[in-house]
Design a protein around this motif. Sequence first.
Motif, PDB file in Angstrom:
ATOM      1  N   SER A   1       0.839  -1.210   0.000  1.00  0.00           N
ATOM      2  CA  SER A   1       0.000   0.000   0.000  1.00  0.00           C
ATOM      3  C   SER A   1       0.877   1.265   0.000  1.00  0.00           C
ATOM      4  CB  SER A   1      -0.980   0.000   1.174  1.00  0.00           C
ATOM      5  OG  SER A   1      -0.320   0.323   2.376  1.00  0.00           O
TER       6      SER A   1
ATOM      7  N   HIS B   1       2.152   2.033  -3.513  1.00  0.00           N
ATOM      8  CA  HIS B   1       1.116   2.714  -4.297  1.00  0.00           C
ATOM      9  C   HIS B   1       0.865   4.130  -3.778  1.00  0.00           C
ATOM     10  CE1 HIS B   1      -0.904  -1.127  -6.139  1.00  0.00           C
ATOM     11  NE2 HIS B   1       0.373  -1.000  -6.437  1.00  0.00           N
ATOM     12  N   ASP B   2       0.884   4.260  -2.464  1.00  0.00           N
ATOM     13  CA  ASP B   2       0.605   5.575  -1.865  1.00  0.00           C
ATOM     14  C   ASP B   2       1.632   6.624  -2.299  1.00  0.00           C
ATOM     15  OD1 ASP B   2      -0.842   7.274   0.117  1.00  0.00           O
ATOM     16  OD2 ASP B   2       1.146   7.325   1.028  1.00  0.00           O
TER      17      ASP B   2
ATOM     18  N   ASP C   1       0.775  10.116  -3.935  1.00  0.00           N
ATOM     19  CA  ASP C   1       1.209  11.370  -3.295  1.00  0.00           C
ATOM     20  C   ASP C   1       2.392  12.030  -3.997  1.00  0.00           C
ATOM     21  OD1 ASP C   1      -0.696  10.916  -1.420  1.00  0.00           O
ATOM     22  OD2 ASP C   1       0.667  10.367   0.209  1.00  0.00           O
TER      23      ASP C   1
ATOM     24  N   ARG D   1      10.758   8.356   1.440  1.00  0.00           N
ATOM     25  CA  ARG D   1      10.022   7.763   2.553  1.00  0.00           C
ATOM     26  C   ARG D   1      11.054   7.270   3.555  1.00  0.00           C
ATOM     27  NH1 ARG D   1       5.227   6.157   4.277  1.00  0.00           N
ATOM     28  NH2 ARG D   1       4.175   6.686   2.336  1.00  0.00           N
TER      29      ARG D   1
ATOM     30  N   LEU E   1       1.594  -7.759  -3.180  1.00  0.00           N
ATOM     31  CA  LEU E   1       0.250  -8.143  -2.751  1.00  0.00           C
ATOM     32  C   LEU E   1      -0.054  -9.569  -3.201  1.00  0.00           C
ATOM     33  CD1 LEU E   1      -1.683  -6.374  -1.242  1.00  0.00           C
ATOM     34  CD2 LEU E   1      -2.710  -5.673  -3.392  1.00  0.00           C
TER      35      LEU E   1
ATOM     36  N   LEU F   1      -8.423  -0.475   1.979  1.00  0.00           N
ATOM     37  CA  LEU F   1      -7.287   0.384   1.619  1.00  0.00           C
ATOM     38  C   LEU F   1      -7.570   1.119   0.307  1.00  0.00           C
ATOM     39  CD1 LEU F   1      -4.333  -2.004   2.478  1.00  0.00           C
ATOM     40  CD2 LEU F   1      -4.497   0.364   3.264  1.00  0.00           C
TER      41      LEU F   1
ATOM     42  N   GLU G   1      -8.465   5.177  -0.077  1.00  0.00           N
ATOM     43  CA  GLU G   1      -7.532   6.040  -0.812  1.00  0.00           C
ATOM     44  C   GLU G   1      -8.295   6.852  -1.869  1.00  0.00           C
ATOM     45  OE1 GLU G   1      -3.377   7.193  -1.106  1.00  0.00           O
ATOM     46  OE2 GLU G   1      -4.587   6.158   0.378  1.00  0.00           O
TER      47      GLU G   1
ATOM     48  N   LYS H   1      -7.490   3.412   5.625  1.00  0.00           N
ATOM     49  CA  LYS H   1      -6.064   3.465   5.292  1.00  0.00           C
ATOM     50  C   LYS H   1      -5.163   2.944   6.424  1.00  0.00           C
ATOM     51  CE  LYS H   1      -4.439   8.173   6.157  1.00  0.00           C
ATOM     52  NZ  LYS H   1      -3.938   9.393   5.571  1.00  0.00           N
TER      53      LYS H   1
ATOM     54  N   LYS I   1       9.422  13.400  10.156  1.00  0.00           N
ATOM     55  CA  LYS I   1       8.665  13.903   8.999  1.00  0.00           C
ATOM     56  C   LYS I   1       8.827  15.417   8.919  1.00  0.00           C
ATOM     57  CE  LYS I   1       5.253  10.291   8.843  1.00  0.00           C
ATOM     58  NZ  LYS I   1       3.922   9.917   8.443  1.00  0.00           N
TER      59      LYS I   1
HETATM   60  C1  FPP Z   1      -0.476   6.228   3.861  1.00  0.00           C
HETATM   61  O1  FPP Z   1      -1.132   7.353   4.288  1.00  0.00           O
HETATM   62  C2  FPP Z   1      -1.415   5.418   3.027  1.00  0.00           C
HETATM   63  C3  FPP Z   1      -1.826   4.156   3.266  1.00  0.00           C
HETATM   64  C4  FPP Z   1      -1.349   3.427   4.464  1.00  0.00           C
HETATM   65  C5  FPP Z   1      -2.774   3.433   2.353  1.00  0.00           C
HETATM   66  C6  FPP Z   1      -2.530   3.593   0.883  1.00  0.00           C
HETATM   67  C7  FPP Z   1      -3.452   2.737   0.061  1.00  0.00           C
HETATM   68  C8  FPP Z   1      -3.465   2.708  -1.303  1.00  0.00           C
HETATM   69  C9  FPP Z   1      -2.553   3.552  -2.116  1.00  0.00           C
HETATM   70  C10 FPP Z   1      -4.428   1.811  -2.014  1.00  0.00           C
HETATM   71  C11 FPP Z   1      -3.739   0.624  -2.647  1.00  0.00           C
HETATM   72  C12 FPP Z   1      -3.760  -0.495  -1.708  1.00  0.00           C
HETATM   73  C13 FPP Z   1      -3.107  -1.696  -1.830  1.00  0.00           C
HETATM   74  C14 FPP Z   1      -3.446  -2.794  -0.913  1.00  0.00           C
HETATM   75  C15 FPP Z   1      -2.049  -1.978  -2.831  1.00  0.00           C
HETATM   76  P1  FPP Z   1      -0.495   8.807   4.252  1.00  0.00           P
HETATM   77  O2  FPP Z   1      -0.236   9.221   2.831  1.00  0.00           O
HETATM   78  O3  FPP Z   1      -1.393   9.658   5.045  1.00  0.00           O
HETATM   79  O4  FPP Z   1       0.835   8.600   5.094  1.00  0.00           O
HETATM   80  P2  FPP Z   1       2.374   8.779   4.725  1.00  0.00           P
HETATM   81  O5  FPP Z   1       2.747  10.078   5.323  1.00  0.00           O
HETATM   82  O6  FPP Z   1       3.060   7.612   5.398  1.00  0.00           O
HETATM   83  O7  FPP Z   1       2.512   8.736   3.227  1.00  0.00           O
END
Ligand code: FPP
Length: 308
Positions: free
Chosen positions: A73, A76-77, A81, A86, A109, A135, A139, A163, A218
């Motif tokens: 996830s 992809h996130d 974003d 990271r 996955l 998830l 999103e 999420k 962060k």
């Molecule tokens: C992080 O949040 C985001 C997630 C934990 C979920 C993201 C889910 C997807 C992109 C859908 C696809 C799903 C799968 C199973 C492949 P954030 O952006 O608030 O936190 P960050 O600061 O860690 O980026």
Amino acid sequence: MNLSLTVKKIDSTLDSIIREDLKILKDIKRYTIQSGGKRIRPILHLVFCDILECNHKSKWEVASITELIHAASLLHDDVVDSADTRRGKKTVGAQFGNKTAILAGDFLLACGIERLNRVGNQSLMDCFTQVIRDLSVSELIQMQWEKNPKITMDIYEKIIYGKTASLFGAATESAAILAGQDSSTAKKFQEFGVLLGNIFQKRDDLLDYFTDSKTSGKDFLKDFHNQLYTYPILVLREFAGSKDRKDIPKIIESGNEAKILELMEKYNIHEIIQDEIQDGVYELMNFLTEYPDKKSKSLLMEQLENIR
Ligand code: FPP
Ligand code: MG
């Protein structure tokens, strides 16, 4: 339960689940295992297995699958974003391109689902496939609402459930399933994970406004400058007087740090959210008192103390 041995065993299980031939998949595998992630979800699963005295042969695999879904996830996130880094390292997208990051996420996955399928337990399969749905759906909802001043608290709660909290809930519920507990116990365990995940995400949102980059890892006020309506903003909107409330979208648009921090201070937003987190932590600790004292339980209690 020894934490560093546990993490080692989670990592070697991940290594055995992610089978690869292609060079690029080897790189992704190394990236996933050496991500610097804290393995919170798998550890949570294993602590709950221990609390229930469950020694099911698949517990390490199920634990590692929670991390694998999380890792997929995040791949992809970071595309969604447009994130270049990271945990202080280049993202897969920045290093190999976004197309690779998406396909690598799909691959991880698929590896997780393949191994889960082999455990041969329909309830476990239902539990984790629901998480993957949550998830993806959350999103999509987040993309639609995160910069929209009309976002409601209900929508926000739905987003963070999908999420973050849903996977935490599966990590704890799956321990009850493996331990052969009845469905009402499995539900209580799931609720524990969901509450913990909910607190975890709200705390993460809080850090953006109240913790310097060195401590949080962060960028300070990153969510604010990305114009996101995260928890501190939504709580501020609830507590602010009508004049200040009306000004919030303008302050977000202009990126005026001093002004937003002044309003956060004026309405005690840090204390309000911290109190809510503390109430949640007490509820979690109270739940744990029903179970016998063990090293794994004290470890979890210690972590809960730290959140507080
Ligand atoms: C992080 O949040 C985001 C997630 C934990 C979920 C993201 C889910 C997807 C992109 C859908 C696809 C799903 C799968 C199973 C492949 P954030 O952006 O608030 O936190 P960050 O600061 O860690 O980026
Ligand atoms: Mg992100």
